[in-house]
Design a protein around this motif. Structure first.
Motif, mmCIF file in Angstrom:
data_model
loop_
_atom_site.group_PDB
_atom_site.id
_atom_site.type_symbol
_atom_site.label_atom_id
_atom_site.label_comp_id
_atom_site.label_asym_id
_atom_site.label_seq_id
_atom_site.Cartn_x
_atom_site.Cartn_y
_atom_site.Cartn_z
ATOM 1 N N ASP A 273 27.117 13.852 19.268
ATOM 2 C CA ASP A 273 26.394 12.848 20.043
ATOM 3 C C ASP A 273 25.589 11.868 19.195
ATOM 4 O OD1 ASP A 273 24.257 14.405 19.269
ATOM 5 O OD2 ASP A 273 23.712 15.072 21.284
ATOM 6 N N ASP A 274 25.679 11.944 17.861
ATOM 7 C CA ASP A 274 25.084 10.894 17.040
ATOM 8 C C ASP A 274 26.067 9.753 16.803
ATOM 9 O OD1 ASP A 274 26.779 12.381 15.466
ATOM 10 O OD2 ASP A 274 25.461 12.429 13.717
ATOM 11 N N THR A 275 27.254 9.867 17.379
ATOM 12 C CA THR A 275 28.271 8.814 17.279
ATOM 13 C C THR A 275 28.090 7.834 18.437
ATOM 14 O OG1 THR A 275 29.829 10.437 16.386
ATOM 15 C CG2 THR A 275 30.745 8.347 17.149
ATOM 16 N N PRO A 276 28.043 6.535 18.183
ATOM 17 C CA PRO A 276 27.964 5.582 19.289
ATOM 18 C C PRO A 276 29.120 5.779 20.269
ATOM 19 C CG PRO A 276 27.523 4.473 17.214
ATOM 20 C CD PRO A 276 27.983 5.852 16.869
ATOM 21 N N VAL A 277 28.835 5.661 21.549
ATOM 22 C CA VAL A 277 29.844 5.947 22.581
ATOM 23 C C VAL A 277 31.087 5.085 22.398
ATOM 24 C CG1 VAL A 277 30.329 5.793 25.062
ATOM 25 C CG2 VAL A 277 28.193 6.834 24.260
ATOM 26 N N ASP A 278 30.907 3.796 22.133
ATOM 27 C CA ASP A 278 32.073 2.931 22.006
ATOM 28 C C ASP A 278 32.899 3.281 20.774
ATOM 29 O OD1 ASP A 278 29.990 2.008 20.350
ATOM 30 O OD2 ASP A 278 30.794 -0.036 20.312
ATOM 31 N N VAL A 279 32.232 3.675 19.701
ATOM 32 C CA VAL A 279 32.945 4.103 18.500
ATOM 33 C C VAL A 279 33.747 5.371 18.787
ATOM 34 C CG1 VAL A 279 32.659 4.972 16.142
ATOM 35 C CG2 VAL A 279 31.296 3.026 16.934
ATOM 36 N N ASP A 311 29.705 9.983 29.365
ATOM 37 C CA ASP A 311 29.736 8.598 28.877
ATOM 38 C C ASP A 311 30.981 8.345 28.028
ATOM 39 O OD1 ASP A 311 27.320 8.110 30.131
ATOM 40 O OD2 ASP A 311 26.116 8.507 28.338
ATOM 41 N N ARG A 432 27.654 10.737 12.485
ATOM 42 C CA ARG A 432 26.958 9.896 11.511
ATOM 43 C C ARG A 432 26.175 10.742 10.511
ATOM 44 N NH1 ARG A 432 30.070 6.430 12.927
ATOM 45 N NH2 ARG A 432 29.524 4.303 13.591
ATOM 46 N N ASN A 452 35.488 10.615 10.904
ATOM 47 C CA ASN A 452 35.356 9.258 11.444
ATOM 48 C C ASN A 452 36.639 8.449 11.287
ATOM 49 O OD1 ASN A 452 32.676 9.800 12.169
ATOM 50 N ND2 ASN A 452 31.923 9.137 10.174
#
Length: 510
Positions: A273-279, A311, A432, A452
């Motif tokens: 969950d430290d990854t941006p949703v869109d990424v 999300d 991240r 990633n």
């Protein structure tokens, strides 16, 4: 030769020789000719010759005679490397023909095909470089001895490539097999034989001696089985399903031949969950839908941290729904058809099974209708949400544009879910946190881990899996060396002669 025919976009597909290539001669196969279908149209656009068991025997014996002759095996390594580099030049010179043929034959969007096979020459040049860079090892044996190792080729190698990446999968093993001095019998998938036949033609034009590379399209149960069971074949390389791979492992083990088997997968993608949703959404779509999901390392099992699970599923569903499905020959197409009508029906059946098990359909789920291509084997990019790791859709390889989403609470549960699989080919981590990336990567029981990203490969990097995903590696020194046997040479350097029985024995035997 075939006559040039039109692709779905109206452009011409180049003509290729459609006979078997054995000993430098194009010959008719004894099997029933194989129809070749364009999966974007559902129409047969050419036929190729098919090898039966006798044709396979002819090809293997030809390869064995060529090997024994020394024309390739004993060629000085600089000359062999030079011819392999010339082969790479020839591949680059026919690149447009290759990617148009491959797209017409397996339905992969031409932008993806270009991105992949424009790198093919790297595999040949890399292995030619390894040939020149290879050195023997000196072993510090006790006493007055100089001991070193050297390597020698296996003999005849059988390569059985699959339909999803015909050129890349063949080349990953063909390049080191040739570089190390072996001769090869290549059997492409009966669904996608065209680029393999053209590859044989390019090898001849490059000056690779006749009989070094033989190409025999044919059916798996006849030609494929005869090839891997042939007593003169010293190594079999296969990419495909786990059960055929298991049978090949048994067949080669009976005669102590080598086998490299890149088999099924159900790659976990761990999204923290430290990854941006869109990424996360874009990354998951890339991992799951490239090649219409028809890759063994497709990121088809999404493990998403519960704190932002909904999300990510929602964002991924929007990305999936916006993917442009269409004629794979067009630059604007992002998703092409699956390989066959049978595959399409099987994949749609897997989706229904998932829904029956309790999964929620978040996106896709149906055959896609493409204007002007009513007979194509298209499927909407599909997201099945709220899946548990015990469901069949989470455990079995679907091999289509279908991903399943499973929530997890913390790092330990994510790793446990990821490793709870019969497969162990690839995996991916989206985070991240650099410490977490390394920590989690070290706990994943898969042959490859991406952080990633997904799907990346290089000729220098070993590629392969564990458990039901197979054995052996393609790429790097690991692959290069596995096409050889190692020998140890021990030279006595003591000034006196050996006289074990002439007096009191003082030498050590070991």
């Amino acid at each position: 030769m075939t006559a040039p025919v039109c692709a779905a976009d109206g452009d011409l597909i180049p003509a290729v020789r459609t006979g078997l290539l054995i000993g430098g001669q194009v010959v008719d196969g004894r099997g029933e000719p194989i129809p070749v279908t364009n999966p974007a149209t559902g129409e047969v656009f050419t036929t190729v010759a098919a090898a039966d068991e006798q044709d396979v025997d002819d090809a293997v014996r030809c390869a064995q005679e060529t090997f024994q002759s020394g024309v390739w095996r004993d060629l000085p390594i600089h000359d062999r490397a030079r011819l392999i580099n010339r082969f790479a030049d020839g591949i680059e010179g026919r690149m447009k023909d290759l990617y148009r043929l491959e797209t017409a034959n397996n339905g992969r969007p031409i932008t993806e095909t270009k991105a992949q096979i424009t790198r093919l020459a790297e595999w040949y040049r890399y292995n030619a470089a390894l040939l020149l860079a290879d050195r023997s090892s000196v072993i510090p044996m006790r006493g007055d001895y100089h001991t070193y190792t050297s390597r020698f080729p296996l003999g005849v190698v059988a390569i059985l490539s699959s339909f999803n990446h015909p050129m890349m999968i063949a080349s990953k093993s063909l390049a080191p097999a040739l570089a190390t001095g072996n001769t090869v019998v290549l059997k492409p998938s009966e669904q996608t034989p065209l680029t393999a036949l053209l590859l044989g033609e390019i090898a001849q034009d490059a000056g690779i001696p006749d009989g070094v590379l033989n190409v025999v399209p044919g059916l798996g149960p006849s030609a494929g089985a005869a090839l891997v069971e042939h007593p003169l074949v010293k190594k079999a390389v296969f990419t495909g399903g786990t059960e055929p791979g298991r049978a090949i492992a048994v067949a080669t083990a009976r005669r102590f031949a080598k086998a490299t088997l890149e088999l099924g997968g159900k790659s976990p993608v761990l999204i923290f969950d430290d990854t941006p949703v869109d990424v996360a959404a874009r990354g998951a779509a890339f991992g799951g839908f490239i090649g219409a999901g028809q890759t063994c390392i497709a990121g088809s099992r999404l493990l998403i941290q519960r704190s932002f699970y909904n999300d990510v599923v929602e964002a991924l569903s929007k990305v999936a729904s916006a993917i442009r499905i269409g004629d794979p020959a067009l630059e604007t197409t992002q998703l092409g058809p699956v390989i066959s009508r049978r595959a399409q029906e099987r994949i749609l059946g897997c989706i229904r099974t998932g829904l029956d098990e309790g999964a929620r359909l978040a996106a896709g789920g149906h055959a896609a209708q493409v204007p002007g291509l009513p007979g194509g084997f298209f499927i909407e990019p599909t997201v099945l949400a709220d899946v548990t790791n015990s469901m069949r859709v989470a455990r079995e390889e679907i091999f289509g544009p279908v991903v399943v989403a499973i929530p997890f609470e913390d790092e330990d549960e994510a790793v446990a879910l990821a490793n709870d699989s019969d497969f162990g080919l690839g995996s991916a981590i989206w985070t991240r946190d650099v410490a977490r990336a390394h920590r989690v990567a070290s706990r994943l029981e898969t042959g490859m881990v991406w952080v990633n990203d997904h799907h990346r490969l290089d000729p220098s990097s070993p590629w392969g899996g564990v458990r039901d995903s197979g054995v052996g590696r393609e790429g790097g020194w690991e692959s290069f060396n596995d096409f050889t046997h190692v020998r140890a040479v021990t030279v006595r350097t003591a000034p006196d002669d050996v006289d074990w029985y002439g007096g009191i024995a003082t030498d050590r035997l070991n």
